[in-house]
Design an enzyme around this catalytic site. Structure first.
Site, PDB file in Angstrom:
ATOM      1  N   TRP A 265       0.766  -1.213  -0.071  1.00 48.70           N
ATOM      2  CA  TRP A 265       0.021  -0.210   0.144  1.00 48.70           C
ATOM      3  C   TRP A 265       0.847   1.300  -0.035  1.00 48.70           C
ATOM      4  O   TRP A 265       0.626   2.161  -0.596  1.00 48.70           O
ATOM      5  CB  TRP A 265      -0.984   0.208   1.461  1.00 48.70           C
ATOM      6  CG  TRP A 265      -1.882  -1.043   1.245  1.00 48.70           C
ATOM      7  CD1 TRP A 265      -1.991  -2.306   2.056  1.00 48.70           C
ATOM      8  CD2 TRP A 265      -2.824  -1.460   0.068  1.00 48.70           C
ATOM      9  NE1 TRP A 265      -3.027  -3.252   1.619  1.00 48.70           N
ATOM     10  CE2 TRP A 265      -3.692  -2.609   0.343  1.00 48.70           C
ATOM     11  CE3 TRP A 265      -3.216  -0.777  -1.025  1.00 48.70           C
ATOM     12  CZ2 TRP A 265      -4.402  -3.100  -0.224  1.00 48.70           C
ATOM     13  CZ3 TRP A 265      -4.188  -1.385  -1.898  1.00 48.70           C
ATOM     14  CH2 TRP A 265      -5.008  -2.565  -1.229  1.00 48.70           C
TER      15      TRP A 265
ATOM     16  N   ASP B   2      -1.650   6.718   6.256  1.00 51.88           N
ATOM     17  CA  ASP B   2      -2.818   5.820   5.603  1.00 51.88           C
ATOM     18  C   ASP B   2      -3.012   4.990   7.109  1.00 51.88           C
ATOM     19  O   ASP B   2      -2.178   4.125   7.376  1.00 51.88           O
ATOM     20  CB  ASP B   2      -2.250   4.945   4.776  1.00 51.88           C
ATOM     21  CG  ASP B   2      -3.203   3.906   4.267  1.00 51.88           C
ATOM     22  OD1 ASP B   2      -4.388   3.843   4.867  1.00 51.88           O
ATOM     23  OD2 ASP B   2      -2.895   3.224   3.053  1.00 51.88           O
TER      24      ASP B   2
ATOM     25  N   LYS C 170     -12.486  -1.699   7.271  1.00 50.56           N
ATOM     26  CA  LYS C 170     -11.580  -2.692   7.872  1.00 50.56           C
ATOM     27  C   LYS C 170     -11.994  -2.268   9.217  1.00 50.56           C
ATOM     28  O   LYS C 170     -12.273  -3.113   9.900  1.00 50.56           O
ATOM     29  CB  LYS C 170      -9.969  -2.356   7.716  1.00 50.56           C
ATOM     30  CG  LYS C 170      -9.599  -3.256   6.529  1.00 50.56           C
ATOM     31  CD  LYS C 170      -8.494  -2.527   5.649  1.00 50.56           C
ATOM     32  CE  LYS C 170      -8.447  -3.319   4.520  1.00 50.56           C
ATOM     33  NZ  LYS C 170      -7.511  -2.550   3.354  1.00 50.56           N
TER      34      LYS C 170
HETATM   35  C1  LIG Z   1      -7.008  -1.911   2.279  1.00 48.86           C
HETATM   36  C2  LIG Z   1      -6.107  -0.876   2.324  1.00 48.86           C
HETATM   37  C3  LIG Z   1      -5.713  -0.182   1.302  1.00 48.86           C
HETATM   38  C4  LIG Z   1      -6.801  -0.043   0.130  1.00 48.86           C
HETATM   39  O1  LIG Z   1      -8.036   0.373   0.404  1.00 48.86           O
HETATM   40  P1  LIG Z   1      -9.127   0.605  -0.901  1.00 48.86           P
HETATM   41  O2  LIG Z   1     -10.125   1.295   0.167  1.00 48.86           O
HETATM   42  O3  LIG Z   1      -9.364  -0.789  -1.206  1.00 48.86           O
HETATM   43  O4  LIG Z   1      -8.684   1.558  -1.832  1.00 48.86           O
HETATM   44  C5  LIG Z   1      -4.903   1.050   1.375  1.00 48.86           C
HETATM   45  N1  LIG Z   1      -4.133   1.126   2.582  1.00 48.86           N
HETATM   46  C6  LIG Z   1      -4.143   0.058   3.318  1.00 48.86           C
HETATM   47  C7  LIG Z   1      -3.186   0.121   4.646  1.00 48.86           C
HETATM   48  C8  LIG Z   1      -5.160  -0.849   3.282  1.00 48.86           C
HETATM   49  O5  LIG Z   1      -5.093  -1.750   4.447  1.00 48.86           O
END
Ligand SMILES: *Cc1c(COP(=O)(O)O)cnc(C)c1O
Length: 355
Positions: A100, A167, A191
């Site tokens: 990511w 993030d 999540k």
């Molecule tokens: C799941 C995830 C993403 C991607 O998220 P999307 O909503 O599918 O774009 C980005 N960064 C992290 C750390 C993630 O766990």
């Protein structure tokens, strides 16, 4: 009984599913579905207001920090962040701790200069780099607080005089943090916060409006702030599910209380892992994630049979990401301790049969 260890979209509290499904049929006794009311009606406005207020309260945010619910997943933020914060001659510092992060770096390069200040790529991202320097003139430092695929997590947020951007998709609201020390936080909701289809963004409004480029209306954070996260039709149902999940979190005692439970769950599973002769963790112990526990078997040819064994006992979603293999058990806020106890016990039982 199903024990859902999915990495995302993932388990949410049962109470949230119950209330959300009632509201699809009849929202708060109005005779209307939550799916058929206008987003600018008082009925939905109160959902938006409560969701934003709960984020502010649970994260203890000051008045400079604005809460937005935006379309798209975290992946949209990979480009929206540099578009709003980084001019093309300026530099942003990025830490490279997983897939990511790597994707965030790729998008940032479209808007300015990127300095990758550290990377654990050479070891397939099995640790969090500790010693690195951030250039003074970097507009911001970007980190991925929890690396969902590899199972590592920044236990300490790096100290920096630069603006901090994170993030937090897979560990937001799972542990206490000084959230005000970040200038921008983003997280795909699916999540720890709610249903897929919406992003939670927390931004310090003072950092906006500094870049020279023209930003398309829908991608400029300032427009969303001005319009109270209702610049256009927001993903109403996804935001509603977030609001219910945030309410649930508050009822649990907030972030401090959930962190205590998350610590307990992670400790239990890592202990079961470390004392088991058949399994081993895949990352540096100090950097282990409390959200995503990644492990493999010493004899990979046994993995299929362990997967089948746990499946028969109701365990769902522990197959590891294809980039790591083995297993990944995600222990998000809504996963009950009992599910972790069941998995730990099954690991012991399996070892009893095969060691
Ligand atoms: C799941 C995830 C993403 C991607 O998220 P999307 O909503 O599918 O774009 C980005 N960064 C992290 C750390 C993630 O766990």
């Amino acid at each position: 009984m199903v024990h859902n260890f999915n990495a995302g979209p993932s388990i949410l509290p049962k109470e949230v599913f119950e209330e959300a499904s009632r509201s699809v049929l009849d929202y708060n006794g109005t005779g209307l579905s939550i799916l058929e009311i206008g987003h600018r009606t008082p009925l939905f406005q109160e959902v938006m207001d409560e969701a934003r207020a709960l984020v502010k309260e649970l994260m203890n945010l000051d008045d400079d920090h604005e809460v937005l619910f935006l379309h798209g997943g975290a992946s949209t933020q990979f480009m929206q962040v540099p578009m709003n914060l980084l001019d093309d001659k300026e530099t942003a510092a990025y830490t490279d701790t997983g897939v990511w992060s790597t994707k965030a770096i790729k998008e940032a390069k479209l808007f300015g200069k990127v300095e990758v200040v550290c990377s654990s790529k050479e070891s397939n991202f099995t640790y969090i780099p500790k010693d690195f320097a951030v250039p003074n003139d970097a507009k911001y430092l970007h980190i991925t607080t929890n690396n969902t695929i590899y199972g590592t997590q920044w236990q300490k947020i790096p100290k920096t005089s630069n603006s901090l951007v994170a993030d937090m998709s897979s560990d937001i609201l799972s542990r206490e943090m000084d959230f005000n020390s970040f200038d921008l936080i983003y997280a795909g909701a699916q999540k720890n916060v709610g249903a897929a289809g919406v992003n939670l963004v927390v931004v310090n409004k003072n950092i906006l409006g500094k870049v020279k480029r023209t930003i398309p209306t829908i991608l400029d954070y300032r427009n969303h702030i001005k319009e109270g996260s209702m610049l256009n039709t927001p993903p109403v149902f996804a935001i509603y599910v977030c609001m219910l999940t945030l309410r649930w979190l508050k009822e649990q005692g907030g972030v401090a209380a959930i962190e205590k439970r998350n610590n307990e769950k992670a400790a239990l599973l890592y202990q079961a892992l470390d004392e088991n002769p058949l399994f081993k963790g895949t990352v540096n112990k100090d950097d282990r994630s409390k959200m995503n526990v990644c492990f493999v078997m010493n004899d990979p040819s046994m993995e299929q049979s362990f997967l089948q064994f746990t499946k028969e006992q109701g365990i769902v979603g522990i197959k590891g990401h294809r980039l790591v293999g083995g297993f990944r058990a995600s222990l998000y806020n809504a996963l009950p301790l009992e599910s972790v106890q069941v998995l730990a016990e099954l690991m012991r039982e399996f070892a009893g049969q095969h060691a």
